[in-house]
Design an enzyme around this catalytic site. Structure first.
Site, PDB file in Angstrom:
ATOM      1  N   GLY A  11       0.777  -1.232   0.000  1.00 38.41           N
ATOM      2  CA  GLY A  11       0.000   0.000   0.000  1.00 38.41           C
ATOM      3  C   GLY A  11       0.814   1.290   0.000  1.00 38.41           C
ATOM      4  N   LEU A  92      -7.320  -9.444 -11.698  1.00 35.14           N
ATOM      5  CA  LEU A  92      -8.008  -8.834 -12.838  1.00 35.14           C
ATOM      6  C   LEU A  92      -9.421  -8.483 -12.372  1.00 35.14           C
ATOM      7  CD1 LEU A  92      -7.072  -8.410 -15.773  1.00 35.14           C
ATOM      8  CD2 LEU A  92      -8.138 -10.598 -16.352  1.00 35.14           C
ATOM      9  N   HIS A 109       1.495   0.714 -13.206  1.00 35.48           N
ATOM     10  CA  HIS A 109       2.305  -0.473 -13.547  1.00 35.48           C
ATOM     11  C   HIS A 109       3.786  -0.116 -13.388  1.00 35.48           C
ATOM     12  CE1 HIS A 109       3.343  -4.268 -15.272  1.00 35.48           C
ATOM     13  NE2 HIS A 109       4.222  -3.658 -16.046  1.00 35.48           N
ATOM     14  N   ASP A 150      -2.880  -4.326 -18.679  1.00 40.03           N
ATOM     15  CA  ASP A 150      -1.910  -3.306 -19.093  1.00 40.03           C
ATOM     16  C   ASP A 150      -2.061  -2.827 -20.539  1.00 40.03           C
ATOM     17  OD1 ASP A 150      -0.835  -3.692 -16.547  1.00 40.03           O
ATOM     18  OD2 ASP A 150       0.551  -5.226 -17.258  1.00 40.03           O
TER      19      ASP A 150
HETATM   20  C1  GAR Z   1       3.800  -1.473  -7.055  1.00 38.17           C
HETATM   21  O1  GAR Z   1       5.122  -1.491  -7.495  1.00 38.17           O
HETATM   22  C2  GAR Z   1       2.857  -1.476  -8.235  1.00 38.17           C
HETATM   23  O2  GAR Z   1       3.324  -0.723  -9.320  1.00 38.17           O
HETATM   24  C3  GAR Z   1       2.817  -2.938  -8.567  1.00 38.17           C
HETATM   25  O3  GAR Z   1       2.762  -3.583  -7.329  1.00 38.17           O
HETATM   26  C4  GAR Z   1       3.441  -2.781  -6.346  1.00 38.17           C
HETATM   27  C5  GAR Z   1       2.498  -2.561  -5.193  1.00 38.17           C
HETATM   28  O4  GAR Z   1       3.092  -1.798  -4.192  1.00 38.17           O
HETATM   29  N1  GAR Z   1       1.696  -3.238  -9.417  1.00 38.17           N
HETATM   30  C6  GAR Z   1       1.729  -4.179 -10.346  1.00 38.17           C
HETATM   31  O5  GAR Z   1       2.679  -4.897 -10.535  1.00 38.17           O
HETATM   32  C7  GAR Z   1       0.446  -4.283 -11.184  1.00 38.17           C
HETATM   33  N2  GAR Z   1       0.697  -5.031 -12.379  1.00 38.17           N
HETATM   34  P1  GAR Z   1       2.214  -1.077  -3.080  1.00 38.17           P
HETATM   35  O6  GAR Z   1       1.182  -2.087  -2.560  1.00 38.17           O
HETATM   36  O7  GAR Z   1       3.225  -0.751  -2.002  1.00 38.17           O
HETATM   37  O8  GAR Z   1       1.582   0.148  -3.668  1.00 38.17           O
END
Ligand code: GAR
Length: 208
Positions: A11, A92, A109, A150
């Site tokens: 998060g 998804l 992404h 994506d």
């Molecule tokens: C982030 O790096 C986000 O860009 C990625 O997951 C991580 C979540 O971090 N999302 C994906 O890979 C979607 N395809 P967070 O929970 O700390 O925000």
């Protein structure tokens, strides 16, 4: 503008949105729901700490994908959410949600789309793939969401240099801080200000 933020993990992107609301950068933006794909997501703690209503809605807890999709949709309707923000959401979305919120769902992404994206490319994996390919820049992309991973119109991208001694973890950390946590709040602000439109599957952005 009322937004619902979907999460699966730590998060940090949710936190960036919360911090930008607090600072006044996202004036008039309110997080009306956090929806998590799993109960262990630390993002749920961040929601609780900030008094944001949160719900765990895992597809596994519903008899069918359709019933899960309907439940998510009714939660969104009840919350009054106008925009869905996928902030590290690793599932998804259901087709009913995608249709009802057509052009009103965005995703962050952790790579420069169309590189290192698509099914299976999430979390640390795009960074592993980027280093394996030997790219010299990588970054993050905010894009609209359609039924395919994506593939929706790109709203914003930001890059960083890949350094010779980068590991997937160091690259991920730098991209989160310098790219994701900058362009996700910026995209929300641009949308809230009516500065993003879609023409022929291309997002047009009037930068402020
Ligand atoms: C982030 O790096 C986000 O860009 C990625 O997951 C991580 C979540 O971090 N999302 C994906 O890979 C979607 N395809 P967070 O929970 O700390 O925000």
């Amino acid at each position: 503008m009322k937004i619902a933020v979907f999460v699966s993990g730590g998060g940090t992107n949710l936190q960036a949105i919360i911090d930008n609301i607090s600072s006044g950068y996202l004036k008039g933006v309110e997080i009306v729901r956090v929806i998590a794909s799993n109960k262990d997501a630390y993002a749920l703690q961040r929601a609780a700490d900030n008094g944001i209503p949160a719900k765990v809605m895992s597809v596994r807890d519903y008899p069918s994908r359709n019933e899960w999709d309907e439940a998510v949709l009714s939660e969104l309707r009840e919350s009054g959410a106008e925009l869905i923000v996928l902030a590290g959401y690793l599932s998804l979305l259901g087709t009913m949600v995608v249709h009802e919120y057509s052009d009103r769902i965005i995703n962050i992404h952790p790579a420069l789309i169309p590189s290192f994206c698509g099914a299976g490319m999430y979390g640390i994996r795009p960074h592993e793939a980027a280093l394996k390919r030997g790219v010299k820049v990588s970054g993050a992309t905010v894009h609209f969401v359609n039924e395919n991973y994506d593939e929706g119109p790109i709203i914003l991208q930001k890059s960083v240099d890949v350094l010779p001694d980068d590991t997937p973890e160091s690259l991920q950390k730098r991209i989160m801080k310098e790219c994701e946590q900058v362009i996700l709040p910026r995209a929300i602000r641009l949308i809230a200000d009516g500065k993003v439109s879609i023409e022929n599957n291309i997002a047009k952005v009037k930068e402020d």
